[in-house]
Design a protein around this motif. Structure first.
Motif, PDB file in Angstrom:
ATOM      1  N   LEU A  69     -15.588 -23.577 -31.117  1.00  0.00           N
ATOM      2  CA  LEU A  69     -16.080 -23.630 -29.747  1.00  0.00           C
ATOM      3  C   LEU A  69     -17.944 -22.650 -29.087  1.00  0.00           C
ATOM      4  O   LEU A  69     -17.140 -20.572 -29.367  1.00  0.00           O
ATOM      5  CB  LEU A  69     -15.926 -23.814 -28.874  1.00  0.00           C
ATOM      6  N   GLU A  70     -18.512 -22.450 -29.359  1.00  0.00           N
ATOM      7  CA  GLU A  70     -20.000 -22.046 -29.251  1.00  0.00           C
ATOM      8  C   GLU A  70     -19.618 -22.244 -27.272  1.00  0.00           C
ATOM      9  O   GLU A  70     -20.341 -23.403 -26.811  1.00  0.00           O
ATOM     10  CB  GLU A  70     -20.581 -21.547 -29.509  1.00  0.00           C
ATOM     11  N   ALA A  71     -20.659 -21.055 -26.250  1.00  0.00           N
ATOM     12  CA  ALA A  71     -21.435 -21.011 -25.840  1.00  0.00           C
ATOM     13  C   ALA A  71     -22.433 -20.912 -26.166  1.00  0.00           C
ATOM     14  O   ALA A  71     -22.634 -19.215 -26.464  1.00  0.00           O
ATOM     15  CB  ALA A  71     -20.358 -20.508 -24.803  1.00  0.00           C
ATOM     16  N   ALA A  72     -23.662 -21.006 -25.097  1.00  0.00           N
ATOM     17  CA  ALA A  72     -24.958 -20.573 -25.399  1.00  0.00           C
ATOM     18  C   ALA A  72     -24.894 -20.615 -23.518  1.00  0.00           C
ATOM     19  O   ALA A  72     -25.380 -21.604 -23.124  1.00  0.00           O
ATOM     20  CB  ALA A  72     -26.239 -21.109 -26.039  1.00  0.00           C
ATOM     21  N   ALA A  73     -26.305 -19.404 -23.455  1.00  0.00           N
ATOM     22  CA  ALA A  73     -27.401 -19.070 -21.805  1.00  0.00           C
ATOM     23  C   ALA A  73     -28.527 -19.510 -22.939  1.00  0.00           C
ATOM     24  O   ALA A  73     -28.632 -19.980 -23.203  1.00  0.00           O
ATOM     25  CB  ALA A  73     -27.168 -18.311 -21.384  1.00  0.00           C
ATOM     26  N   ILE A  74     -28.741 -20.690 -21.699  1.00  0.00           N
ATOM     27  CA  ILE A  74     -30.457 -21.388 -21.929  1.00  0.00           C
ATOM     28  C   ILE A  74     -31.524 -20.865 -21.430  1.00  0.00           C
ATOM     29  O   ILE A  74     -31.014 -21.327 -20.139  1.00  0.00           O
ATOM     30  CB  ILE A  74     -30.644 -22.978 -21.954  1.00  0.00           C
ATOM     31  N   TYR A  75     -32.545 -20.156 -21.479  1.00  0.00           N
ATOM     32  CA  TYR A  75     -33.342 -19.738 -21.021  1.00  0.00           C
ATOM     33  C   TYR A  75     -34.932 -19.742 -21.834  1.00  0.00           C
ATOM     34  O   TYR A  75     -35.016 -19.697 -22.852  1.00  0.00           O
ATOM     35  CB  TYR A  75     -33.703 -18.548 -20.437  1.00  0.00           C
ATOM     36  N   GLN A  76     -35.656 -20.472 -21.105  1.00  0.00           N
ATOM     37  CA  GLN A  76     -37.017 -21.005 -21.433  1.00  0.00           C
ATOM     38  C   GLN A  76     -37.136 -21.722 -23.126  1.00  0.00           C
ATOM     39  O   GLN A  76     -37.846 -21.314 -23.839  1.00  0.00           O
ATOM     40  CB  GLN A  76     -37.461 -20.172 -21.218  1.00  0.00           C
ATOM     41  N   GLY A  77     -36.202 -22.779 -23.110  1.00  0.00           N
ATOM     42  CA  GLY A  77     -35.676 -23.317 -24.347  1.00  0.00           C
ATOM     43  C   GLY A  77     -34.802 -22.386 -25.643  1.00  0.00           C
ATOM     44  O   GLY A  77     -34.715 -23.505 -26.607  1.00  0.00           O
ATOM     45  N   ASP A  78     -34.360 -21.013 -25.528  1.00  0.00           N
ATOM     46  CA  ASP A  78     -33.676 -20.326 -26.577  1.00  0.00           C
ATOM     47  C   ASP A  78     -32.912 -20.345 -25.716  1.00  0.00           C
ATOM     48  O   ASP A  78     -31.589 -20.456 -25.005  1.00  0.00           O
ATOM     49  CB  ASP A  78     -34.324 -19.041 -26.132  1.00  0.00           C
ATOM     50  N   TYR A  79     -31.524 -20.662 -26.989  1.00  0.00           N
ATOM     51  CA  TYR A  79     -30.472 -20.660 -27.105  1.00  0.00           C
ATOM     52  C   TYR A  79     -29.445 -19.512 -27.411  1.00  0.00           C
ATOM     53  O   TYR A  79     -30.177 -18.940 -28.757  1.00  0.00           O
ATOM     54  CB  TYR A  79     -29.601 -21.957 -28.089  1.00  0.00           C
ATOM     55  N   ALA A  80     -28.780 -19.069 -27.207  1.00  0.00           N
ATOM     56  CA  ALA A  80     -27.959 -17.413 -27.369  1.00  0.00           C
ATOM     57  C   ALA A  80     -26.855 -17.358 -27.508  1.00  0.00           C
ATOM     58  O   ALA A  80     -26.146 -17.750 -26.531  1.00  0.00           O
ATOM     59  CB  ALA A  80     -28.370 -16.418 -26.495  1.00  0.00           C
ATOM     60  N   TRP A  81     -26.712 -18.073 -28.757  1.00  0.00           N
ATOM     61  CA  TRP A  81     -24.899 -19.222 -29.379  1.00  0.00           C
ATOM     62  C   TRP A  81     -23.882 -17.457 -29.140  1.00  0.00           C
ATOM     63  O   TRP A  81     -24.416 -16.426 -29.915  1.00  0.00           O
ATOM     64  CB  TRP A  81     -25.121 -19.697 -29.927  1.00  0.00           C
ATOM     65  N   ARG A  82     -22.506 -18.121 -28.918  1.00  0.00           N
ATOM     66  CA  ARG A  82     -21.381 -16.822 -29.535  1.00  0.00           C
ATOM     67  C   ARG A  82     -20.032 -17.888 -28.806  1.00  0.00           C
ATOM     68  O   ARG A  82     -20.095 -19.099 -28.595  1.00  0.00           O
ATOM     69  CB  ARG A  82     -21.624 -16.224 -28.280  1.00  0.00           C
ATOM     70  N   VAL A  83     -19.870 -17.291 -30.035  1.00  0.00           N
ATOM     71  CA  VAL A  83     -18.025 -17.732 -30.722  1.00  0.00           C
ATOM     72  C   VAL A  83     -16.904 -17.031 -29.094  1.00  0.00           C
ATOM     73  O   VAL A  83     -17.027 -16.582 -28.232  1.00  0.00           O
ATOM     74  CB  VAL A  83     -18.183 -17.812 -31.270  1.00  0.00           C
ATOM     75  N   ILE A  84     -17.169 -18.676 -28.264  1.00  0.00           N
ATOM     76  CA  ILE A  84     -16.069 -18.071 -27.187  1.00  0.00           C
ATOM     77  C   ILE A  84     -14.422 -18.532 -27.473  1.00  0.00           C
ATOM     78  O   ILE A  84     -13.189 -18.015 -27.095  1.00  0.00           O
ATOM     79  CB  ILE A  84     -16.179 -18.834 -26.257  1.00  0.00           C
ATOM     80  N   ASP A  85     -13.847 -19.373 -28.501  1.00  0.00           N
ATOM     81  CA  ASP A  85     -12.980 -19.571 -29.305  1.00  0.00           C
ATOM     82  C   ASP A  85     -13.439 -19.657 -30.419  1.00  0.00           C
ATOM     83  O   ASP A  85     -13.945 -21.326 -31.228  1.00  0.00           O
ATOM     84  CB  ASP A  85     -12.361 -21.011 -28.472  1.00  0.00           C
ATOM     85  N   ARG A  86     -11.829 -19.681 -31.641  1.00  0.00           N
ATOM     86  CA  ARG A  86     -11.647 -20.219 -32.889  1.00  0.00           C
ATOM     87  C   ARG A  86     -10.716 -20.693 -33.599  1.00  0.00           C
ATOM     88  O   ARG A  86      -9.328 -19.490 -33.055  1.00  0.00           O
ATOM     89  CB  ARG A  86     -12.480 -19.578 -34.048  1.00  0.00           C
TER      90      ARG A  86
END
Length: 294
Positions: A69-86
């Motif tokens: 399960l990943e989360a991303a902050a979206i700014y100006q169309g860019d996704y910065a993904w990080r894993v928050i649960d595996r």
């Protein structure tokens, strides 16, 4: 508080209490992601930072190699993904689990969540939801507006809040929702606080005694299912007359909405109520239109 648009967590359409969206295909597993606003939390002020959400994952995927399960902050169309649960588990049955995390409550930044399955041929995205939300200000009032008045309060979400010391007094405004997502009711609790009632249409959706031993501003005192637009929301001072001098207060709403951005998803066109006069394009290029914006 001053009206402005902010972005927050991620949601999707109508299964769990906070909603969920399902992505399925004939040749693969099903998966859904739902996001629910956490009640009782204190939201940041002035409307920047993170809010707490519960992300609910339901899937039939074979996750023996792992599902992220990943989360991303979206700014100006860019996704910065990080894993928050595996986690790992076999396929063949439905697995459902909840992960508590944070979502952006910052103007022009939204939050996305996605579920990725690891397979022998590489990672496979199963579901994704992006979210748009707004912090909805308390309605404008004038002197004598139903017994409610606006007060300067530097601890409120945007330095203004509504208060009433007259039991039975009410103010009404249009729902800022289109029937998807959730509304968080924001108020301050404290030793001299009264009882707040929130009616959605003619139904009492929440009755909250705001009295507490210590003062806590900007608290999510109730979480409601978002009603369709146009629905009238009525905020009422339900303080018993025996509690003379106790004040009910209302510091606005947090509205969480959603759109599906998962694999094989189709573009959404959301029509927002006129709680904001802005028109904008979301990060996936799906045009979102407030009435009157063209």
């Amino acid at each position: 508080m001053r009206p402005h648009l902010v972005m927050a967590g991620a949601l999707a359409a109508a299964a769990v209490a906070g909603s969920a969206t399902t992505v399925a295909s004939a040749d693969g597993p099903t998966a859904s992601i739902g996001v629910r606003l956490v009640g009782g939390q204190q939201v940041p002020g002035p409307d920047t930072g993170m809010i707490a959400v519960d992300v609910v994952v339901t899937t039939t995927a074979d996750c023996r190699r792992g599902c992220d399960l990943e989360a991303a902050a979206i700014y100006q169309g860019d996704y910065a993904w990080r894993v928050i649960d595996r986690r790992t588990f076999p396929g063949g049955t439905t697995h459902r689990y909840t992960v508590r995390t944070g979502a952006q409550l910052t103007e022009s930044i939204s939050t996305a969540f996605r579920l990725t399955q690891h397979t022998a041929s590489g990672p496979r995205p199963l579901a994704q939801v992006d979210n748009g939300a707004e912090n909805v200000p308390e309605p404008s009032v004038t002197a004598g507006s139903g017994g409610w008045h606006a007060d300067l309060d530097l601890t409120a979400t945007q330095t203004m809040t509504l208060r009433s010391t007259r039991p039975g007094s009410a103010i009404s405004f249009r729902s800022p929702t289109i029937g998807v997502g959730q509304l968080g009711v924001i108020a301050a609790t404290g030793p001299t606080a009264g009882v707040l009632g929130v009616y959605v249409g003619t139904t009492l959706a929440a009755k909250v005694d705001l009295r507490s031993a210590t003062a806590v501003p900007r608290k999510v005192v109730a979480v409601l299912k978002a009603p369709p637009w146009p629905t009238t929301i009525r905020v009422v001072n339900l303080t018993p007359t025996a509690r003379a001098g106790a004040a009910a207060n209302f510091d606005g709403l947090v509205r969480i909405a959603h759109f599906n951005n998962g694999p094989r998803s189709t573009p959404n066109r959301d029509v927002l109520p006129p709680s904001t006069s802005r028109c904008w394009t979301n990060t996936c290029g799906n045009r979102r239109v407030a009435p009157g914006c063209g």
